[in-house]
Design an enzyme around this catalytic site. Sequence first.
Site, mmCIF file in Angstrom:
data_model
loop_
_atom_site.group_PDB
_atom_site.id
_atom_site.type_symbol
_atom_site.label_atom_id
_atom_site.label_comp_id
_atom_site.label_asym_id
_atom_site.label_seq_id
_atom_site.Cartn_x
_atom_site.Cartn_y
_atom_site.Cartn_z
ATOM 1 N N LYS A 82 0.824 -1.469 0.088
ATOM 2 C CA LYS A 82 -0.187 0.103 -0.100
ATOM 3 C C LYS A 82 0.906 1.185 0.086
ATOM 4 O O LYS A 82 1.960 1.303 0.669
ATOM 5 C CB LYS A 82 -1.025 -0.024 1.231
ATOM 6 C CG LYS A 82 -1.975 0.931 1.218
ATOM 7 C CD LYS A 82 -2.685 0.813 2.718
ATOM 8 C CE LYS A 82 -4.138 1.596 2.726
ATOM 9 N NZ LYS A 82 -4.867 1.277 3.934
ATOM 10 N N SER A 118 -9.421 1.439 2.297
ATOM 11 C CA SER A 118 -8.463 2.471 1.689
ATOM 12 C C SER A 118 -7.421 1.574 1.157
ATOM 13 O O SER A 118 -6.471 2.154 0.164
ATOM 14 C CB SER A 118 -7.690 3.221 2.558
ATOM 15 O OG SER A 118 -7.281 2.667 3.505
ATOM 16 N N SER A 156 -10.450 -1.197 6.190
ATOM 17 C CA SER A 156 -9.702 -0.768 4.765
ATOM 18 C C SER A 156 -8.842 -1.898 4.164
ATOM 19 O O SER A 156 -8.322 -1.897 3.156
ATOM 20 C CB SER A 156 -8.560 0.418 5.262
ATOM 21 O OG SER A 156 -9.382 1.556 5.439
#
Length: 483
Positions: free
Chosen positions: A81, A156, A180
């Site tokens: 990420k 996310s 997320s």
Amino acid sequence: MDEKLAFASATTLARMLREKNIGAVELLDLYLRRVERLNPRINAIIAEQVDVARKAAAERDAQTARGESAGPLHGVPMTVKESFDLPGLRSTWGMPAFADNVAGRTALAVERLQRAGAVVFGKTNVPAALADWQSFNPVYGTANNPWNVGRTPGGSSGGSAAALAGGLTGLELGSDIGASIRNPAHYCGVYGHKPTFGICPSDGHQLPDSYSFLDIAVIGPLARSAHDLETSLDIIAGPDAIDARGWTLNLPKPKDMKFADLRVAVMPTADTAPVDAAVRGEIEKLADFLRNQGAHVDMEARPVDPAEAHEAYIMLLRAATSGGMDQKVWEKLAAHRDTLHGRSDYYAWHARANTMSHREWLSWDNIRHRMRRDWEKFFTRFDLLLCPTAASTAFPHMQTGERWERMISVDGKPQPSTTQMFWAGYSGMVFLPSTIAPIGIAADGLPVGVQIVAPQYLDYRAIRFAQLLEREYRGFTPPPGWL
């Protein structure tokens, strides 16, 4: 090289590399070619370090030639990420204000994955400030879902899940405070694990001048196999250098697991956050399957009152994230909160939580810890709770208005997109681990996952159940058109 190899599990790829069936540079190049050809369709991978990765892959090939192994992820290409620090790459969290924030050190969890043999070659897309169930931002643009590019991959860790589903990477590392990890895994049909709070170090997953760790927030793996989740958690879990002076982690692992031995509570929907038939139907099908396998299945048992838990979670969540709020926005909320008495909608909770006193927060924290005890009592009667991650399958891109103003369709009726955050917080705010496993494809052609909640520190119980489902019920399937 067969393109199907790009969809293999990380543990399968590592074994093939160790057994010299493929080379690490060769495998890395397969993924890089796929990224060049396919990533423009979904914009999941937004930064690469090709030269650094190729050098690391060549080192793995040299080790293989000597009969050595770097570890359980020997030679596996992977991405992380965008919010995790990698030297030479930006960590912007999707915000222009941090466009020049180039990392100087490697995030601790990423370093542990590299020491276990992983070849990290890039970063994946996120929403601005990691604060949405979509992944679009002014720095990198919009990430799309490979199952339907008109739909969100979630957030996310949306780029993480999209890259895995599209066969652009071998493994991923994400973070989770409001589903997320879990929400993108559900939307993209992959696996994800939200660990017990505090067991995986977040060092290197922070913006400049941020030193404390957020309440509720964790980091954890996403993958195409539940076996990869176990391998990854083995690697990243444990104290950082400071905490290691005083404590070690010893997560129990089940010796064996059979459906017939399990006591499972199933919660397909809730009045406080209704779930669309496309999702709850797949969870009910799974409940029927488990019952037919001999498991004890209870559709009515609940650990705590959903309505009370919903409000408590939003209050604790928005308090935790309030420090990053722009001062002018905060002042506007503070001036507005006195006009919201008697309201119990998301915006009212949001305004009160972001502006509450520490004394108020202590009251909500006390409620949270009462609920922790109630969950613990619940788990004396049940081994696991199965529930949704979200109210629907992946919804169409919506990029205007505030999150609570955007509507999703639930059984044909509009529901604020923020309502479904209940499914993130019900177990998350009380620090519990949960694993997401794909269990079906809905009529709209989009994947459906189930959230598997286990007692605190029994992460491997949830993961082993996902492995059992993977073997005997359903596993990862690539989206059409990506082979």
